[in-house]
Design a protein around this motif. Structure first.
Motif, mmCIF file in Angstrom:
data_model
loop_
_atom_site.group_PDB
_atom_site.id
_atom_site.type_symbol
_atom_site.label_atom_id
_atom_site.label_comp_id
_atom_site.label_asym_id
_atom_site.label_seq_id
_atom_site.Cartn_x
_atom_site.Cartn_y
_atom_site.Cartn_z
ATOM 1 N N GLN A 146 -16.425 -80.965 59.002
ATOM 2 C CA GLN A 146 -15.022 -81.257 58.710
ATOM 3 C C GLN A 146 -14.617 -82.532 59.439
ATOM 4 O O GLN A 146 -15.101 -82.816 60.535
ATOM 5 C CB GLN A 146 -14.137 -80.098 59.189
ATOM 6 C CG GLN A 146 -12.653 -80.283 58.874
ATOM 7 C CD GLN A 146 -11.786 -79.206 59.526
ATOM 8 O OE1 GLN A 146 -12.264 -78.118 59.818
ATOM 9 N NE2 GLN A 146 -10.537 -79.518 59.762
ATOM 10 N N ALA A 201 -10.006 -81.409 55.388
ATOM 11 C CA ALA A 201 -10.961 -81.996 54.439
ATOM 12 C C ALA A 201 -12.348 -82.152 55.057
ATOM 13 O O ALA A 201 -12.496 -82.344 56.269
ATOM 14 C CB ALA A 201 -10.460 -83.354 53.958
ATOM 15 N N SER A 202 -13.357 -82.088 54.205
ATOM 16 C CA SER A 202 -14.731 -82.292 54.670
ATOM 17 C C SER A 202 -15.014 -83.796 54.749
ATOM 18 O O SER A 202 -14.395 -84.614 54.066
ATOM 19 C CB SER A 202 -15.729 -81.631 53.722
ATOM 20 O OG SER A 202 -15.820 -82.371 52.510
ATOM 21 N N GLU A 235 -16.154 -85.176 51.345
ATOM 22 C CA GLU A 235 -15.013 -85.376 50.429
ATOM 23 C C GLU A 235 -14.314 -86.706 50.715
ATOM 24 O O GLU A 235 -14.021 -87.494 49.814
ATOM 25 C CB GLU A 235 -14.063 -84.192 50.669
ATOM 26 C CG GLU A 235 -12.805 -84.135 49.865
ATOM 27 C CD GLU A 235 -11.937 -82.939 50.315
ATOM 28 O OE1 GLU A 235 -10.724 -83.044 50.079
ATOM 29 O OE2 GLU A 235 -12.449 -81.959 50.875
ATOM 30 N N TRP A 239 -14.008 -91.212 48.756
ATOM 31 C CA TRP A 239 -12.821 -91.947 48.314
ATOM 32 C C TRP A 239 -13.161 -93.415 48.041
ATOM 33 O O TRP A 239 -13.795 -94.088 48.867
ATOM 34 C CB TRP A 239 -11.726 -91.904 49.374
ATOM 35 C CG TRP A 239 -10.996 -90.596 49.487
ATOM 36 C CD1 TRP A 239 -11.287 -89.430 48.867
ATOM 37 C CD2 TRP A 239 -9.836 -90.342 50.303
ATOM 38 N NE1 TRP A 239 -10.386 -88.456 49.236
ATOM 39 C CE2 TRP A 239 -9.493 -88.985 50.112
ATOM 40 C CE3 TRP A 239 -9.077 -91.110 51.174
ATOM 41 C CZ2 TRP A 239 -8.406 -88.394 50.756
ATOM 42 C CZ3 TRP A 239 -8.004 -90.531 51.819
ATOM 43 C CH2 TRP A 239 -7.663 -89.187 51.609
ATOM 44 N N ASP A 275 -26.518 -82.476 50.826
ATOM 45 C CA ASP A 275 -25.262 -83.130 50.430
ATOM 46 C C ASP A 275 -24.924 -84.305 51.345
ATOM 47 O O ASP A 275 -24.466 -85.360 50.872
ATOM 48 C CB ASP A 275 -24.113 -82.112 50.443
ATOM 49 C CG ASP A 275 -24.206 -81.121 49.283
ATOM 50 O OD1 ASP A 275 -24.961 -81.411 48.328
ATOM 51 O OD2 ASP A 275 -23.530 -80.079 49.339
#
Length: 353
Positions: free
Chosen positions: A97, A273-274, A277, A281, A319
Motif C-alpha cells: 500500500q 490505494a496500492s 494502482e 496513473w 504484479d
C-alpha cells in the motif's frame, strides 16, 4: 497603515479577533510581536551547516524571514492560527500500500488556510477599520513555528514541528499586521526527556533534539529533492511515496489529537490505494486527480520515482515486477534509474542465498 487610534481597546479587539477566528474554523488563535529574536540566528546556523539540502529558497529568503517588516511594511504584530487536519488514524502498514503523509491526502491546505485567513482579515477590518496586513500559510518566508510558539499556540517539538497538548496534526497560518495588539504568553516546552521522535525517524534525520538535517529526511527526499534519491536512503524509505509521518505518529502528545477539519478528508483513495494502482496513473490522470492537492506540485516524474522505490521495497510479486517492467522504457532517465534499482532488488530477492 493603520491609524493607531488611542481610543481603541486593543485587548478587547484581540479577544474579538480570537472569536472571529474560531468561528472560521481555526482551532486556536494567538498573537505575537513581530520579532524573531534568536530564531533567525538558529536558522542561519542551520543554513550554514547545509542542512537545507537543495531547498535554495530557504537560504535565498533568509533575510526576509528575519525581518517581518521587510515582507510586509509596517508589521508590528503576527496573528498566528492553527487548523486541525488529522483525517483518520489508519496506518499504511501493508508494504504493497502507498504510504502518503496524512496532510496531503485531501485538499491543498495552502488554499484552505489562506482563504480563511482572508475572511478573518475582513472581519478584523470590520472591527478596527482599514489596517495594513498580509496573510500567509506556508506560502512565504515566515518563521511559522517561532511565531506560533511566541503566540502561545504550542511549543517546538524535538522534531522541530509545532507541538501542543492537542498534538501536532495542525496546519499553521499567519496574518502580519500593523495593529499593536497585546501579545500572548508563550507556552513552555512539554517534551521533557522524551526522545520518541529521534528514535522513530527511519533515516536518523533528527540529528539532535530540535535539529533536522533535511538531506536525510524522507519528506525532503520524496518531495523537495528534484533528482535521484541517494542509494543509501532507498531501502529506508519503505512504502512512503510522499512525505513521512513517523516522528508524529510516535509522539505521546498525539494520543490526545482530535480528528480534524472535514476539508482534509482523503480523496482518490490516497489513504488506501496500492502502489501498483498509483504507479499506473498517466501524467494526465496524475494532474487531473491531484488538482487541488499538494502532491501535484512534485509532478508526475517524481511521483513515479518515489513509487518505483516503494515497489522495490515491497514483496517480489508477479504484479510488482510487471508494473515496473511496463515502465522500463519511460522517457525520463530519472524514472528509469529508479525502476532499474527496484527490479534489481526484487530479482535479487528471488536468488537462493
Amino acid at each position: 497603515m493603520h491609524d493607531q487610534d488611542s481610543k481603541i481597546d486593543y485587548a478587547a479587539l484581540k479577544e474579538k479577533i480570537r472569536q472571529a477566528g474560531e468561528k472560521l474554523g481555526f482551532a486556536v488563535v494567538g498573537v505575537a510581536r513581530a520579532e524573531v529574536s534568536q530564531a533567525s540566528e538558529h536558522l542561519r546556523a542551520w543554513l550554514a551547516a547545509g542542512c537545507h539540502g537543495e531547498m535554495n529558497y530557504m537560504a535565498r529568503h533568509a533575510d526576509l524571514r528575519a525581518d517581518p517588516a521587510a515582507l510586509q511594511p509596517g508589521t508590528l504584530t503576527v496573528v498566528s492560527v492553527a487548523v486541525d487536519y488529522l483525517p483518520h488514524d489508519k496506518m499504511a502498514d501493508d508494504p504493497q500500500q502507498a504510504a502518503i503523509s496524512r496532510y496531503a491526502q485531501g485538499r491543498d491546505y495552502h488554499k484552505v488556510v489562506r482563504s480563511r485567513l482572508q475572511k478573518m482579515a475582513d472581519a478584523i477590518a470590520t472591527l478596527a477599520g482599514p489596517f495594513g496586513y498580509r496573510v500567509f500559510s506556508d506560502s512565504a518566508p515566515v518563521m511559522e513555528v517561532h511565531f506560533a510558539t511566541q503566540a502561545g499556540i504550542g511549543w517546538r517539538g524535538k522534531h522541530t514541528l509545532l507541538l501542543s497538548k492537542q498534538g501536532s496534526w495542525r496546519f499553521l497560518g499567519e496574518i502580519y499586521c500593523d495593529l499593536p495588539l497585546p501579545p500572548d504568553e508563550p507556552i513552555k516546552d512539554h517534551c521533557g526527556s522524551c526522545n520518541a521522535c529521534l528514535d522513530a525517524c527511519p533515516t536518523q534525520a533528527i540529528i539532535a533534539p530540535y535539529k533536522v538535517d533535511a538531506r536525510r529526511c524522507i519528506s525532503y527526499l520524496t518531495i523537495e529533492l528534484p533528482g535521484a534519491i541517494p542509494a543509501e536512503f532507498r531501502d529506508l524509505i519503505g512504502n512512503r511515496i510522499y512525505g513521512c509521518d513517523d516522528c508524529q505518529t510516535c509522539c505521546p502528545w498525539n494520543r490526545f489529537a482530535q480528528l480534524g477539519d472535514s476539508e482534509f478528508q482523503p480523496r482518490h483513495r490516497l489513504d488506501s490505494a496500492s502502489l501498483i494502482e498509483l504507479f499506473a496513473w498517466t501524467e494526465s490522470q496524475f494532474n487531473d486527480r491531484l488538482a487541488g492537492n499538494p502532491i501535484r506540485r512534485i509532478g508526475h516524474e517524481r511521483w513515479l520515482r518515489n513509487i518505483a522505490i516503494a515497489l522495490g521495497n515491497g514483496p517480489t510479486t508477479v504484479d510488482a515486477l510487471n508494473a515496473l517492467k511496463m515502465r522500463q522504457d519511460d522517457a525520463s532517465p530519472l524514472v528509469r534509474e529508479h525502476i532499474e534499482w527496484a527490479l534489481t532488488k526484487l530479482e535479487n530477492s528471488l536468488q537462493p542465498s
